[in-house]
Design an enzyme around this catalytic site. Structure first.
Site, PDB file in Angstrom:
ATOM      1  N   ARG A 102       0.715  -0.760  -0.111  1.00 30.37           N
ATOM      2  CA  ARG A 102       0.085  -0.260  -0.026  1.00 30.37           C
ATOM      3  C   ARG A 102       0.441   1.113  -0.065  1.00 30.37           C
ATOM      4  NH1 ARG A 102      -5.461   1.256   3.639  1.00 30.37           N
ATOM      5  NH2 ARG A 102      -6.121  -0.026   1.849  1.00 30.37           N
ATOM      6  N   HIS A 129      -6.964   0.566  -6.727  1.00 30.68           N
ATOM      7  CA  HIS A 129      -7.476  -0.145  -5.331  1.00 30.68           C
ATOM      8  C   HIS A 129      -7.856  -1.315  -6.361  1.00 30.68           C
ATOM      9  CE1 HIS A 129      -7.231  -1.723  -1.257  1.00 30.68           C
ATOM     10  NE2 HIS A 129      -8.780  -0.771  -1.039  1.00 30.68           N
ATOM     11  N   GLN A 132      -9.753  -4.575  -4.062  1.00 29.38           N
ATOM     12  CA  GLN A 132     -11.150  -3.582  -2.983  1.00 29.38           C
ATOM     13  C   GLN A 132     -12.108  -4.039  -4.289  1.00 29.38           C
ATOM     14  OE1 GLN A 132     -11.829  -1.766  -0.243  1.00 29.38           O
ATOM     15  NE2 GLN A 132     -13.855  -2.232  -0.919  1.00 29.38           N
ATOM     16  N   ASP A 220     -17.032   6.638  -1.383  1.00 28.82           N
ATOM     17  CA  ASP A 220     -16.300   6.801  -0.552  1.00 28.82           C
ATOM     18  C   ASP A 220     -15.491   8.330  -0.002  1.00 28.82           C
ATOM     19  OD1 ASP A 220     -13.680   5.527   0.409  1.00 28.82           O
ATOM     20  OD2 ASP A 220     -12.405   6.241  -1.098  1.00 28.82           O
ATOM     21  N   CYS A 260     -16.874   0.831   0.080  1.00 29.71           N
ATOM     22  CA  CYS A 260     -15.731   1.018   0.648  1.00 29.71           C
ATOM     23  C   CYS A 260     -14.954   0.777   1.956  1.00 29.71           C
ATOM     24  CB  CYS A 260     -14.204   0.899  -0.242  1.00 29.71           C
ATOM     25  SG  CYS A 260     -13.834   2.921  -0.326  1.00 29.71           S
ATOM     26  N   ARG A 288     -14.002  -8.878   0.886  1.00 26.97           N
ATOM     27  CA  ARG A 288     -11.886  -8.538   1.563  1.00 26.97           C
ATOM     28  C   ARG A 288     -11.125  -9.715   1.294  1.00 26.97           C
ATOM     29  NH1 ARG A 288     -10.788  -3.375   0.997  1.00 26.97           N
ATOM     30  NH2 ARG A 288      -8.785  -4.717   0.031  1.00 26.97           N
TER      31      ARG A 288
HETATM   32  N1   CP Z   1     -11.126  -0.359   1.986  1.00 18.24           N
HETATM   33  C1   CP Z   1     -10.066  -0.488   2.830  1.00 18.24           C
HETATM   34  O1   CP Z   1      -8.897  -0.639   1.851  1.00 18.24           O
HETATM   35  O2   CP Z   1      -9.737  -0.365   4.086  1.00 18.24           O
HETATM   36  P1   CP Z   1      -8.612  -0.504   4.659  1.00 18.24           P
HETATM   37  O3   CP Z   1      -8.090   1.617   4.648  1.00 18.24           O
HETATM   38  O4   CP Z   1      -8.768  -0.564   6.025  1.00 18.24           O
HETATM   39  O5   CP Z   1      -7.556  -1.585   4.395  1.00 18.24           O
HETATM   40  N1  NVA Z   2      -9.862   6.387  -1.344  1.00 13.08           N
HETATM   41  C1  NVA Z   2      -9.388   6.068  -0.195  1.00 13.08           C
HETATM   42  C2  NVA Z   2      -9.653   4.373  -0.477  1.00 13.08           C
HETATM   43  C3  NVA Z   2      -8.878   4.208   1.350  1.00 13.08           C
HETATM   44  C4  NVA Z   2      -9.280   2.340   1.594  1.00 13.08           C
HETATM   45  C5  NVA Z   2      -8.037   6.452   0.307  1.00 13.08           C
HETATM   46  O1  NVA Z   2      -6.834   6.129  -0.346  1.00 13.08           O
HETATM   47  O2  NVA Z   2      -8.215   6.984   1.085  1.00 13.08           O
END
Ligand code: CP
Ligand code: NVA
Length: 301
Positions: A102, A129, A132, A220, A260, A288
């Site tokens: 990430r 992502h 997701q 989101d 999400c 997930r």
């Molecule tokens: N939806 C998602 O990726 O959640 P987290 O940021 O908690 O991993």
């Molecule tokens: N768009 C959000 C998604 C979190 C799962 C972010 O990037 O923070």
């Protein structure tokens, strides 16, 4: 060997294959049936940003499959002190069967993949992502029994999750309408790519237009990780793009509402809708686990 950096790294039939596997693994887990298909395999998990769902679902997925996961906070490993991403990928590849990351910048997952001898999975970047979206599609299939031909509506910020959904919808034959204020549209390159893949994609500034007759309403956070400094401006610019009862009313009577997560009730979604009968957000979060289990089996087994 295959990486998953973008939704477009999966062919439509591979997406369906993963969803079928996920369904099967979910059913096995309910029955308490253990599979140890990743026995003696490890997954390195680099996190430059916070996570609840992604981290825990990957760790549990590895544990359920008899494997092991290693959480690597980027501040703790040597990347935080200047070791290159490429050297990190070379070294981790000597130990583990897969790397998930990430990252702040999408280029980091590309660099990892370029120098890794094992599959690299994008666990969220500023651009996409994809993990997701696999869980989202699994959830939609559970409620609607299909993906093709449905109308999907995204309301809010045209962000990383939105980008992957545009590409994913194009791949599986779902129409997608994206409603966002001016300046918050998804990246033009993504929309162009989606259309090249055959996607039926509408971009509008009108949430009602996007939501009309939708089978799925999705939103989101308005302030993604990394956007914190713009918080006040974003809250004001996106104020008219909330999923609330008024918006649900223009969608199909059996619309499902997705997010999400993490959610901010009263911002991108009203508490009433989040807790209401159309909301499937916690099934989505659970999925997930099942979708990623299928994914790592496909890439690492
Ligand atoms: N939806 C998602 O990726 O959640 P987290 O940021 O908690 O991993
Ligand atoms: N768009 C959000 C998604 C979190 C799962 C972010 O990037 O923070």
């Amino acid at each position: 060997m295959k990486h998953l950096l973008s939704m477009t790294d999966l062919a439509p039939e591979e997406i369906i294959e993963i969803l079928d596997m996920a369904e099967d693994l979910k059913e096995k887990r309910v029955r308490g049936k253990v599979t140890d298909l990743l026995k003696n395999k490890s997954l390195a998990m680099i996190f430059e940003k916070s996570s609840t769902r992604t981290r825990v679902s990957f760790e549990v997925a590895m544990s359920d499959l008899g494997g092991h996961s290693i959480y690597l906070n980027s501040r703790d490993i040597q990347i935080g002190r200047g070791e290159t991403v490429s050297d990190t990928a070379e070294v981790l590849s000597r130990y583990v069967a897969g790397i998930t990351a990430r990252v702040n910048s999408h280029k980091t997952v590309e660099d990892l993949a370029a120098h890794s001898q094992v599959p690299v999975i994008n666990a969220l970047s500023d651009l996409e992502h994809p993990c997701q979206i696999l869980a989202d599609f699994l959830t939609i299939r559970e409620y609607k029994n299909r993906l093709k031909g449905l109308k999907f509506a995204w309301i809010g910020d045209g962000n990383n999750v939105c980008n992957s959904l545009i590409l994913g919808c194009a791949l599986v034959g779902m129409e997608i309408a994206v409603a966002c204020p001016e300046g918050y549209e998804p990246m033009p390159e993504i929309v162009t790519k989606g259309r090249e893949l055959g996607g039926e994609i509408t971009i509008t500034n009108d949430p009602q237009e996007a939501a009309r007759d939708a089978d799925v309403l999705y939103t989101d956070v308005w302030v993604s990780m990394g956007d914190e400094e713009e918080r006040d401006k974003r809250l004001s610019d996106l104020a008219d793009y909330q999923i609330n009862s008024e918006l649900v009313a223009v969608a199909k009577h059996n619309v499902i509402v997705m997010h999400c997560l993490p959610a901010h009730r009263g911002e991108e979604i009203s508490a009433e809708v989040m807790e209401g009968p159309h909301s499937v957000v916690f099934d989505q979060a659970e999925n997930r686990l099942h979708a990623q289990k299928a994914l790592i089996l496909k890439l690492m087994a």
